[in-house]
Design a protein around this motif. Structure first.
Motif, PDB file in Angstrom:
ATOM      1  N   HIS A 639       0.847  -1.190   0.000  1.00 11.44           N
ATOM      2  CA  HIS A 639       0.000   0.000   0.000  1.00 11.44           C
ATOM      3  C   HIS A 639       0.880   1.236   0.000  1.00 11.44           C
ATOM      4  N   ILE A 640       0.454   2.263  -0.721  1.00 11.32           N
ATOM      5  CA  ILE A 640       1.277   3.466  -0.850  1.00 11.32           C
ATOM      6  C   ILE A 640       1.452   4.209   0.476  1.00 11.32           C
ATOM      7  N   LEU A 641       0.548   4.011   1.423  1.00 10.76           N
ATOM      8  CA  LEU A 641       0.639   4.704   2.702  1.00 10.76           C
ATOM      9  C   LEU A 641       1.078   3.780   3.843  1.00 10.76           C
ATOM     10  N   SER A 642       1.659   2.647   3.506  1.00  9.53           N
ATOM     11  CA  SER A 642       2.128   1.725   4.544  1.00  9.53           C
ATOM     12  C   SER A 642       3.372   2.274   5.230  1.00  9.53           C
ATOM     13  N   ARG A 643       3.692   1.732   6.398  1.00  9.30           N
ATOM     14  CA  ARG A 643       4.892   2.146   7.126  1.00  9.30           C
ATOM     15  C   ARG A 643       6.150   1.824   6.328  1.00  9.30           C
ATOM     16  N   GLN A 644       6.124   0.684   5.608  1.00  2.75           N
ATOM     17  CA  GLN A 644       7.277   0.297   4.778  1.00  2.75           C
ATOM     18  C   GLN A 644       7.476   1.280   3.624  1.00  2.75           C
ATOM     19  N   ALA A 645       6.356   1.700   3.013  1.00  5.63           N
ATOM     20  CA  ALA A 645       6.442   2.669   1.915  1.00  5.63           C
ATOM     21  C   ALA A 645       7.007   4.001   2.417  1.00  5.63           C
ATOM     22  N   MET A 646       6.571   4.419   3.615  1.00  2.74           N
ATOM     23  CA  MET A 646       7.060   5.673   4.188  1.00  2.74           C
ATOM     24  C   MET A 646       8.558   5.601   4.480  1.00  2.74           C
ATOM     25  N   GLU A 647       9.007   4.489   5.033  1.00  2.00           N
ATOM     26  CA  GLU A 647      10.428   4.338   5.342  1.00  2.00           C
ATOM     27  C   GLU A 647      11.261   4.380   4.056  1.00  2.00           C
ATOM     28  N   PHE A 648      10.794   3.677   3.034  1.00  4.44           N
ATOM     29  CA  PHE A 648      11.466   3.690   1.737  1.00  4.44           C
ATOM     30  C   PHE A 648      11.517   5.109   1.187  1.00  4.44           C
ATOM     31  N   TYR A 649      10.381   5.800   1.271  1.00  4.15           N
ATOM     32  CA  TYR A 649      10.280   7.157   0.728  1.00  4.15           C
ATOM     33  C   TYR A 649      11.279   8.092   1.402  1.00  4.15           C
ATOM     34  N   PHE A 650      11.306   8.126   2.742  1.00  4.60           N
ATOM     35  CA  PHE A 650      12.150   9.097   3.440  1.00  4.60           C
ATOM     36  C   PHE A 650      13.632   8.777   3.289  1.00  4.60           C
ATOM     37  N   LYS A 651      13.995   7.507   3.228  1.00  2.00           N
ATOM     38  CA  LYS A 651      15.407   7.174   3.022  1.00  2.00           C
ATOM     39  C   LYS A 651      15.861   7.617   1.629  1.00  2.00           C
TER      40      LYS A 651
END
Length: 808
Positions: A639-651
C-alpha cells in the motif's frame, strides 16, 4: 557618585548600575540553574553592563532624558565591551592559559560584548575575529578609565576575592558540562552552551529593565505542577465524556491510554505514530500534562509546520483546558529586530526600547508555535529569537507533523533536539502518521531504543484505513481546464470535494475558473495569503456547509493538509511527496462517515516547481512507488501509505538531498554545521590564518556564529510579517499607532498574531511602490493599508506571478 543604568520614564527614578547588574545576575542564575551552569550565566549577568561605570555614560543618559526633543550626542557610549575585556585580560591575555577559564573568557565574554547585537565570530570565513577586535584590540579612550570601571565593580558589585571564587565555580560547571558527552562533540556542545548563556543574558537583562520600568519587584510566580494537574483533571473529564461506541473510537481511547501510561517513563526523544484522525492532539496533551506533573516540567510546547495547525490545535486545547491567559500562540515575529547594534539607545526608554523589552520570551505554560520559529530560536539572527532559547529547557516539546522539517535544516534540527535531551532536561515527542527517518542521516537524531509510544502500529494503521488512493498520475496529466471537467464529473458521485495543489498561482487560477463556470455550488479558496483569523472564518463556513450536507468545493494549497479537522467526501491531490498524499487523505472520510472515501492523485502539468525542489523531488519518489505498486501489489507493504512505503520514501528522499542536509551556504562554500562547530585545528583555517597573521589564532574557539546567523533563513526567500486590516486587526493597528506602555504593547503584540501574514521581499517592495504598506513604531512593525488586503484572497497584489507558494 551614583552611576546610572536606567532612568524610569514615569517618575525619573534612577536604577543604579550595581542594582541592575545584581538584578540581572540573580535572574540569569535562576535561568542557568536548569542546565547546571548558574555561575556561568550569572557571570554574564553581573558583567554585561560594566561599562556603565563611567562619567561619560552617566552624562549621556542624563542628557537623553533631560532633553528628549534634542538627540543625544552622536555616537554610542560603548558599555558592553568592558565586561568581555575584563575576562579576556584576567584569563586569556598571557600564557600559560587555564583552559577552562580561557574558555569562559571566550564563551561568556562573547555573550557580554554581543548583548546589543548578536554573538560575534571568533573567526570568520575571511579570517577576521570580531571577538578579538572588541576585547583585545579596541582600546578605551584612556587606560585609567578601564581601571576605574574595575575598581567600581569590585567595590560595589562583588569583591575581588569573592569574584575569583565565583569564577572557580563557573569553571567547575564548564568542566562538568563538557564531560557529559565524548570530547569529539566539544565544539557542538560549546556552541549550544554559548547560545544558552546568551539567551539567559538577553532575557535577564530585558526582564530586569522591564520590571524597573513598570516599577515591579518581580513577575508573579506560577505553580506549574498545580496548573498542569488542574489541566489534566479537565482533560480527563473531557476524555471520559467521549463514547467508545465504534471501533475507531475504541482505538482512539486505547491510544490515549497508552500515552498516559508512557508518560511515566523518563524524559527522552520518542515517536507517536497515531494515524490521521486518531486524536493525536488530545492524546499527546495527555502525555504532556502527566509527564510535566511527574517530572517538574515548566512548559508544554507544540511545534507545527503551518500556522493553520496552530489555530486548530489552540482552539481544541483551549476548549478542553478552559484557559486563554496561559496559552500562547506564536505565529511569527510581529516586531522586526533591527540588525544594527542598539547599544547607543540603552537606558533611554523610547518606543524602540519599549518594543525591545516587551514580554516576548516564551515563558507561558503552553505555547503553540511553528517550525520556523523553533529553528529561528537556535540559528537565526536577532537576539529576540535567541532570548527564548533557555525556556525550551525543562519542557515537553511536541513536534506535530515532524516530517515537514525543511530538508536543509534536518541536521540543525536533530542537533538542537539532541542538545535539549542531553542537557536541557526536555522530553521531545515526534508526532505524525508518517514518521521521517531522522535517525538515518549523518547527523542523526538520538531517538530512544524503544521510542514508539503506540504498540502494534501496523494494526492500528490498517484499522484506521478509510480511503482508497486512486492513481491518476502515472498515465496522464491534467491542466486546470481538464481538472474542472474531472471535478464536474466527480461531483455527480459525491457532495463535497477538496482540491489540493502545489502552488498558490495555480490554486488561485483554478478557483477563478470554477467561479466563472457558475456551477451553483459553494466554492471556497484558502491560502497563506490570508491571515489566521481570515482562514479560520473561511474554514468555519466550509464546515457549516459540510455539516448541512450542502455541495462544497474547496481549493487550497497544502496548508489544509495537516491539523485541520475537516472531512470531505472526496479529495483530489496534485502529486507530491508521500507524506503530503497521506495528509491529504486525512481530509477525506475523516470520521468514517461512509465505508470508503476516494483520494485521486493527479499530475498537474501547469505547476511550476522549479523553485520548489523539495516538492519536485518528493513527487518523483512518490511516482516511483506508484509505478512499483502498479507492477507488483506486494511491494512496499502492499500500500502506498504503509509504514514500509514511508520508510522507503524518506530514506530515498534524504539520500537525494544528502549534500543539503547541513544547510549549505553556496556563497561561502561551507555549511551552517561547519560554521557553528568549526575548530581551530582545521588545517586549512590554521594554515590560512598563520599565513595572514604570521602567528596562530590565540583562541580556543574558531566558530563563526554571526556569519552563520546572517545566512540562515528557514524559508529561503526571506519574509516579513505584516499586520493586516482584517476584522479586529483594524483596531490593533489603531492602538499600535498610539503611545502605550510596555505591558500594553505586550498584550497587543500577542493578539496581533492572529492578524499577520508573511510576505516575501519582492512583495514588500511591490507594496511599497504601490503605497500599500506603512511602518509603525519607528519602523519596527509593518501594516497593510486596507486597499492591499482582499476579503476573498487576502494579500492583494495585481500580478499573479507574485503569488508563490509559502509552505511554512
Amino acid at each position: 557618585m551614583n552611576y546610572i543604568a536606567h532612568i524610569r520614564e514615569s517618575d525619573r527614578q534612577i536604577q543604579t548600575v550595581e542594582e541592575h547588574l545584581l538584578g540581572v545576575k540573580e535572574l540569569a542564575e535562576a535561568y542557568g540553574e536548569k542546565l547546571g551552569v548558574k555561575h556561568l550565566t550569572g557571570l554574564a549577568g553581573m558583567l554585561h553592563d560594566l561599562g556603565k561605570y563611567t562619567v561619560e555614560f552617566r552624562d549621556y543618559i542624563t542628557e537623553a532624558v533631560t532633553n528628549p526633543t534634542s538627540a543625544p550626542k552622536r555616537g554610542s557610549v560603548d558599555h558592553s565591551t568592558a565586561g568581555g575585556r575584563l575576562l579576556y585580560q584576567l584569563f586569556h591575555s598571557k600564557p600559560p592559559y587555564n583552559k577552562s577559564k580561557a574558555l569562559i573568557a571566550e564563551i561568556v565574554g562573547n555573550a557580554i560584548i554581543s548583548h546589543h547585537s548578536y554573538l560575534q565570530d571568533f573567526l570568520s570565513p575571511d579570517l577576521e575575529s570580531n571577538y578579538l577586535h572588541r576585547v583585545r584590540d579596541k582600546q578605551a579612550k584612556e587606560l585609567d578609565t578601564f581601571e576605574m570601571i574595575i575598581d567600581q565593580f569590585y567595590s560595589h558589585v562583588m569583591a575581588e576575592e569573592e569574584f575569583q571564587r565565583y569564577i572557580d565555580q563557573a569553571a567547575a560547571e564548564l568542566d562538568t558540562f563538557l564531560m557529559k558527552q565524548p570530547s569529539s562533540h566539544d565544539e557542538k556542545k560549546i556552541m549550544f552552551l554559548s547560545k544558552f548563556i546568551f539567551s539567559t543574558l538577553i532575557d535577564a537583562d530585558r526582564t530586569n529593565t522591564r520590571l524597573f520600568e513598570e516599577n515591579k519587584e518581580n513577575d508573579p510566580k506560577l505553580e506549574h505542577k498545580q496548573l498542569f494537574d488542574q489541566y489534566y483533571e479537565r482533560l480527563m473529564n473531557k476524555m471520559n465524556s467521549f463514547k467508545a461506541d465504534t471501533i475507531i473510537n475504541q482505538l482512539r481511547a486505547d491510544m490515549s491510554n497508552q500515552c498516559d501510561q508512557f508518560a511515566q517513563k523518563p524524559s527522552g526523544i520518542y515517536t507517536l505514530s497515531i494515524p490521521t484522525g486518531g486524536g493525536k492532539t488530545l492524546a499527546s496533551l495527555r502525555y504532556a500534562l502527566k509527564h510535566a506533573s511527574l517530572y517538574q516540567k515548566k512548559r508544554i510546547i507544540y511545534v507545527v509546520p503551518y500556522t493553520t495547525i496552530i489555530e486548530q490545535n489552540a482552539k481544541e486545547i483551549r476548549s478542553v483546558l478552559m484557559d486563554d491567559y496561559n496559552i500562547l500562540e506564536h505565529h511569527s515575529n510581529v516586531i522586526h529586530d533591527s540588525e544594527k547594534d542598539d547599544e547607543g539607545l540603552d537606558g533611554v526608554m523610547n518606543m524602540s526600547q519599549k518594543l525591545k523589552h516587551a514580554k516576548d520570551n516564551w515563558d507561558a505554560p503552553i505555547i503553540l508555535t511553528t517550525m520556523v520559529q523553533f529553528l529561528n530560536v537556535f540559528y537565526a539572527k536577532g537576539n529576540r529569537n535567541t532570548r527564548r532559547l533557555h525556556n525550551l529547557s525543562e519542557s515537553i516539546i511536541i513536534f506535530d507533523e515532524v516530517q515537514k522539517v525543511p530538508i536543509s535544516c534536518v541536521s540543525l534540527f536533530n542537533d538542537a533536539l539532541n542538545f535539549l535531551h542531553a542537557y536541557g532536561k526536555s522530553s521531545m515527542i515526534l508526532c505524525t502518521a508518517t514518521q521521517p527517518a531522522l535517525d538515518f542521516v549523518e547527523h542523526r537524531l538520538e531517538i530512544e531504543p524503544d521510542q514508539e509510544i503506540i504498540s502494534n502500529v501496523d494494526t492500528v494503521i490498517e484499522s484506521f484505513k478509510r480511503v482508497e488512493i486512486v492513481d491518476r498520475a502515472t498515465n496522464e496529466t491534467f491542466n486546470n481546464n481538464e481538472l474542472i471537467d474531472f471535478i464536474d464529473t466527480t461531483m455527480k458521485k459525491c457532495r463535497s470535494i477538496l482540491v489540493i495543489l502545489n502552488t498558490k498561482s495555480v490554486v488561485k487560477n483554478l478557483y477563478k475558473k470554477l467561479q466563472e463556470k457558475n456551477m451553483g455550488i459553494a466554492i471556497y479558496h484558502l491560502s497563506t495569503s490570508m491571515c489566521a483569523a481570515h482562514r479560520h472564518i473561511i474554514l468555519d463556513k466550509v464546515r457549516n456547509d459540510l455539516k448541512k450536507g450542502q455541495p462544497v468545493i474547496c481549493v487550497s494549497t497544502q496548508l489544509i493538509e495537516a491539523g485541520v479537522d475537516i472531512s470531505f467526501d472526496c479529495v483530489i491531490r496534485s502529486l507530491a511527496g508521500l507524506d503530503s498524499i497521506a495528509q491529504a487523505a486525512g481530509r477525506c472520510n475523516r470520521h468514517g462517515e461512509k465505508d470508503t472515501g476516494h483520494v485521486y492523485v493527479i499530475d498537474h502539468e501547469e505547476e511550476n516547481l522549479s523553485r520548489l525542489k523539495e516538492i519536485k523531488q518528493g513527487k518523483q519518489i512518490a511516482k516511483t512507488i506508484l509505478l512499483d505498486l502498479k507492477r507488483d501489489k506486494e511491494l512496499h507493504g502492499g500500500h502506498i501509505l504503509s509504514r514500509q512505503a514511508m520508510e522507503f520514501y524518506f530514506k530515498r528522499y534524504y539520500t537525494a538531498f544528502e549534500s543539503s542536509l547541513d544547510y549549505s551556504i553556496s556563497t561561502l562554500e561551507k555549511t551552517m554545521v561547519e560554521l557553528l562547530t568549526e575548530t581551530k585545528h582545521n588545517y586549512s583555517y590554521h594554515k590560512a590564518f598563520y599565513q595572514k597573521e604570521g602567528k596562530q589564532l590565540p583562541l580556543f574557539l574558531a566558530n563563526s556564529y554571526k556569519t552563520a546567523a546572517n545566512h540562515f533563513e528557514v524559508i529561503p526567500d526571506y519574509t516579513t510579517s505584516v499586520i493586516v486590516p482584517y476584522g479586529e486587526g483594524k483596531q490593533i493597528i489603531a492602538e499600535l499607532n498610539g503611545k502605550g506602555t510596555i505591558e500594553e504593547l505586550s498584550r497587543l503584540l500577542k493578539t496581533a498574531q492572529q492578524f499577520t501574514i508573511n510576505i516575501y521581499q519582492h512583495e514588500l517592495q511591490h507594496l511599497s511602490q504601490q503605497d500599500g504598506i506603512v511602518s509603525y513604531l519607528d519602523g519596527h512593525i509593518f501594516v497593510l493599508k486596507e486597499g492591499a488586503y482582499s476579503e476573498e484572497y487576502g494579500l492583494n497584489l495585481e500580478n499573479d506571478s507574485l503569488m508563490e507558494l509559502n509552505i511554512f
